[in-house]
Design a protein around this motif. Structure first.
Motif, PDB file in Angstrom:
ATOM      1  N   VAL A 108       1.285  -7.189 -11.752  1.00 26.55           N
ATOM      2  CA  VAL A 108       1.861  -7.248 -10.406  1.00 26.55           C
ATOM      3  C   VAL A 108       2.767  -6.051 -10.140  1.00 26.55           C
ATOM      4  CG1 VAL A 108       3.312  -8.587  -8.828  1.00 26.55           C
ATOM      5  CG2 VAL A 108       1.633  -9.742 -10.263  1.00 26.55           C
ATOM      6  N   GLU A 109       3.709  -5.805 -11.029  1.00 30.16           N
ATOM      7  CA  GLU A 109       4.671  -4.734 -10.764  1.00 30.16           C
ATOM      8  C   GLU A 109       4.021  -3.348 -10.813  1.00 30.16           C
ATOM      9  OE1 GLU A 109       7.666  -5.217  -9.477  1.00 30.16           O
ATOM     10  OE2 GLU A 109       7.185  -7.341  -9.546  1.00 30.16           O
ATOM     11  N   PHE A 155       1.853  -3.092  -7.709  1.00 27.42           N
ATOM     12  CA  PHE A 155       2.666  -2.945  -6.510  1.00 27.42           C
ATOM     13  C   PHE A 155       3.190  -1.510  -6.371  1.00 27.42           C
ATOM     14  CE2 PHE A 155       7.182  -3.095  -5.061  1.00 27.42           C
ATOM     15  CZ  PHE A 155       6.927  -3.190  -3.710  1.00 27.42           C
ATOM     16  N   ARG A 156       3.576  -0.902  -7.466  1.00 28.81           N
ATOM     17  CA  ARG A 156       4.172   0.438  -7.406  1.00 28.81           C
ATOM     18  C   ARG A 156       3.141   1.533  -7.143  1.00 28.81           C
ATOM     19  NH1 ARG A 156       9.455  -0.177  -9.570  1.00 28.81           N
ATOM     20  NH2 ARG A 156       9.616  -2.175 -10.623  1.00 28.81           N
ATOM     21  N   THR A 181       1.330  -4.596  -1.001  1.00 26.60           N
ATOM     22  CA  THR A 181       2.618  -5.284  -1.136  1.00 26.60           C
ATOM     23  C   THR A 181       2.669  -6.047  -2.453  1.00 26.60           C
ATOM     24  OG1 THR A 181       1.856  -7.316  -0.070  1.00 26.60           O
ATOM     25  CG2 THR A 181       2.748  -5.588   1.378  1.00 26.60           C
ATOM     26  N   ARG A 182       3.876  -6.432  -2.836  1.00 26.13           N
ATOM     27  CA  ARG A 182       4.048  -7.241  -4.044  1.00 26.13           C
ATOM     28  C   ARG A 182       3.345  -8.585  -3.860  1.00 26.13           C
ATOM     29  NH1 ARG A 182       9.370  -6.673  -5.148  1.00 26.13           N
ATOM     30  NH2 ARG A 182       9.026  -5.219  -6.841  1.00 26.13           N
ATOM     31  N   ALA A 187      -0.308  -8.156  -4.658  1.00 25.90           N
ATOM     32  CA  ALA A 187      -0.492  -8.037  -6.106  1.00 25.90           C
ATOM     33  C   ALA A 187      -0.282  -9.392  -6.783  1.00 25.90           C
ATOM     34  CB  ALA A 187       0.458  -6.988  -6.674  1.00 25.90           C
ATOM     35  N   ALA A 188       0.683 -10.171  -6.308  1.00 30.91           N
ATOM     36  CA  ALA A 188       0.938 -11.492  -6.877  1.00 30.91           C
ATOM     37  C   ALA A 188      -0.226 -12.444  -6.608  1.00 30.91           C
ATOM     38  CB  ALA A 188       2.238 -12.063  -6.332  1.00 30.91           C
TER      39      ALA A 188
END
Length: 175
Positions: free
Chosen positions: A93-94, A97-98, A122-123, A126-127
């Motif tokens: 996810v992180e 997201f980046r 967006t996060r 990704a989540a």
């Protein structure tokens, strides 16, 4: 082609990126938990030789030594499971997201982008990918396989189920 005209990543490319990511996370998990498992077996496993002699003083089968060992083993495995869920979240996810890429995706030169042209990943997107791909796969039998193979017959954007849930596509990145 993706909705914005960039070329889509094919099944083999995505599979290779997934295998690289799995190898990275698997190796990290092994490095962290192998010493714990070794300690558990060496220090906590009851001595079967001493337990097999009914006249020897010490631990016997009726003392529950094996039960204590297995309870400890189950607690270690539960901790490992929770750790892996958290590690997968941070990794997938992180990182996604980046940059839109994990290490495997960077090596293979593919990237996750939003389905809508011009939007940013967006996060939350990704989540959603993580929840469908990993958490959903834990609770629904064969969902992981169906999810990964879905892109083979999904036309025209070759999306997996986690791509559809998050409204993303995976594209090839120019070298």
């Amino acid at each position: 082609m993706a909705p914005d005209g960039r070329p889509l990543a094919d099944f083999g490319t995505r599979l290779l990126a997934y295998l690289i990511d799995s190898a990275i996370l698997g190796a990290a998990g092994m490095l962290l938990f192998l010493p714990v498992i070794a300690w558990l077996v060496i220090d906590r496993f009851p001595d079967p030789v001493a337990m097999s002699d009914p006249y020897a003083p010490g631990v016997s089968f009726s003392d529950g030594a094996f039960g204590d060992f297995f309870v400890t083993l189950l607690l270690v495995e539960a901790g490992f499971f929770v750790f892996l869920l958290a590690a997968y979240y941070v990794y997938y996810v992180e990182m996604m997201f980046r940059t839109g890429q994990t290490l495997g995706k960077k090596l293979i030169k593919v990237k996750v982008v939003p389905f809508e042209p011009g939007a940013t990943l967006t996060r939350g997107m990704a989540a959603k990918r993580y929840l469908v791909e990993f958490v959903g796969g834990l609770f629904v039998p064969f969902l992981s396989y169906l999810d990964g193979l879905w892109q083979l017959w999904d036309k025209p954007y070759q999306q997996t189920l986690h791509d559809k849930a998050a409204r993303t596509v995976v594209i090839k990145v120019a070298p």
